[in-house]
Write an enzyme that holds these catalytic residues in place. Structure first.
Site, PDB file in Angstrom:
ATOM      1  NE  ARG A   1      19.542  64.406 -55.633  1.00 44.06           N
ATOM      2  CZ  ARG A   1      19.920  65.281 -54.686  1.00 44.06           C
ATOM      3  NH1 ARG A   1      20.305  65.026 -53.420  1.00 44.06           N
ATOM      4  NH2 ARG A   1      19.681  66.392 -54.898  1.00 44.06           N
TER       5      ARG A   1
ATOM      6  CG  ASN B   1      16.780  75.132 -60.108  1.00 44.83           C
ATOM      7  OD1 ASN B   1      17.327  76.288 -59.360  1.00 44.83           O
ATOM      8  ND2 ASN B   1      16.529  74.015 -59.811  1.00 44.83           N
TER       9      ASN B   1
ATOM     10  CE1 TYR C   1      27.889  77.098 -60.877  1.00 39.17           C
ATOM     11  CE2 TYR C   1      28.521  78.990 -59.966  1.00 39.17           C
ATOM     12  CZ  TYR C   1      27.519  78.045 -60.159  1.00 39.17           C
ATOM     13  OH  TYR C   1      26.186  78.629 -59.706  1.00 39.17           O
TER      14      TYR C   1
ATOM     15  CB  VAL D   1      21.135  80.314 -52.410  1.00 42.09           C
ATOM     16  CG1 VAL D   1      19.627  79.901 -51.972  1.00 42.09           C
ATOM     17  CG2 VAL D   1      20.866  81.355 -53.373  1.00 42.09           C
TER      18      VAL D   1
ATOM     19  CD  GLU E   1      20.794  68.308 -51.535  1.00 39.96           C
ATOM     20  OE1 GLU E   1      21.133  67.756 -52.260  1.00 39.96           O
ATOM     21  OE2 GLU E   1      19.933  67.693 -50.757  1.00 39.96           O
TER      22      GLU E   1
END
Ligand code: NDP
Ligand code: 8X3
Length: 249
Positions: free
Chosen positions: A36, A84, A150, A183, A186
């Site tokens: 982004r 990350n 995941y 955590v 988003e």
């Protein structure tokens, strides 16, 4: 940390963003990566002039290598890589899950992390110096219901980290991983495709970790003396016992 070149993937949000700010505070020079544009520019504005932006999708092998090759010579000596970038997509049993979601997770969390590592490694090997810290997850240590792919992707990060540490041992390159529990970032908004209410419910009554708390732990891993490697760190909110046992209020 003064003037060390630190690269952070997924710096446009959450843990990556907080980690970039934390490294800046201790004098590092940042290469921030993400897809982004507006977020990269905003973060760069906060970090100041001495920052490089690399905009690429970690799933795009060619773009990853082109991005790192495009760095000015004086920025190529990356000393610390924080791998990350990544996300979860969906939370469904295998029989109902979307294969597109699986592809997105394997291609970014696993293959993307590997591409970035491969692109950054040659200079570290040449200089016999470097530190790679990968973002795994408690989800890579234990499987929770509907976490199937995941969790598999983060288990792969765990084992890739261990393999890297073996292969890079002769070069004095440090390799470790940090495995956070819940955590609030988003992350769940992405997982539930923009459903903010569902995303919020993931962190209800758990006093989730903040991105800044994880960033502090990453800084600790990076700052220990060079003769020390923090190989594996699991960090959880106190109300979380493992990947699926939570003491919610
Ligand atoms: P966010 O959704 O807030 O941030 C994810 C970051 O990854 C964004 O900057 C995003 O940037 C980047 N990203 C995702 N996919 C791609 C891609 N294909 N190419 C390039 N960049 C990508 O989540 P978190 O900060 O929470 O997550 C960061 C890492 O921590 C992830 O690997 C996640 O799995 C892991 N983690 C998160 C936990 C949590 O509970 N939140 C717990 C344990 C681990 P952009 O969209 O701009 O490309
Ligand atoms: C993110 C933590 O428990 O939401 O890796 O999968 S969890």
């Amino acid at each position: 940390m003064k003037n060390k070149i630190v690269t952070i993937t997924g710096a446009t949000s959450g843990i990556g963003w907080a980690t970039a700010l934390a490294f800046k505070k201790i004098g590092a020079k940042l290469i921030i990566c993400g897809r982004r544009d507006e977020k990269l520019r905003k973060l760069c504005g906060i970090l100041g002039n001495n920052t490089q932006i690399l905009k690429f999708d970690v799933r795009d092998k060619k773009a990853v290598f082109e991005a790192f090759n495009s760095l000015p010579e004086s920025w190529k000596n990356i000393e610390i890589l924080i791998n990350n970038a990544g996300n979860a997509h969906g939370l469904d049993p295998v029989q109902n899950a979307s294969i597109d979601d699986w592809d997105a997770m394997i291609d970014s969390n696993v293959k993307g992390l590997m591409y970035v590592t491969k692109a950054v490694l040659p200079k570290m090997i040449e200089s016999k110096k470097g530190h790679i810290i990968n973002l795994g997850s408690i989800a890579g240590k234990e499987v929770y219901p509907n976490g199937n792919v995941y969790c598999s992707s983060k288990a792969a990060v765990d084992f890739f980290t261990r393999g890297l540490r073996i292969d890079l041992n002769p070069f004095g390159i440090r390799v470790g991983a940090i495995h956070p529990g819940l955590v609030e970032t988003e992350f769940s908004k992405v997982r539930f495709k923009g459903d903010k209410k569902r995303a919020k419910s993931v962190y209800k009554g758990i006093d989730a970790l903040t991105a800044e708390e994880v960033a502090d732990a990453i800084i600790y891993m990076a700052k220990v003396p060079e003769k020390v490697t923090i190989a594996d760190m699991v960090i959880l909110p106190t109300r979380q016992a493992n990947a699926y046992i939570n003491n919610r209020v």
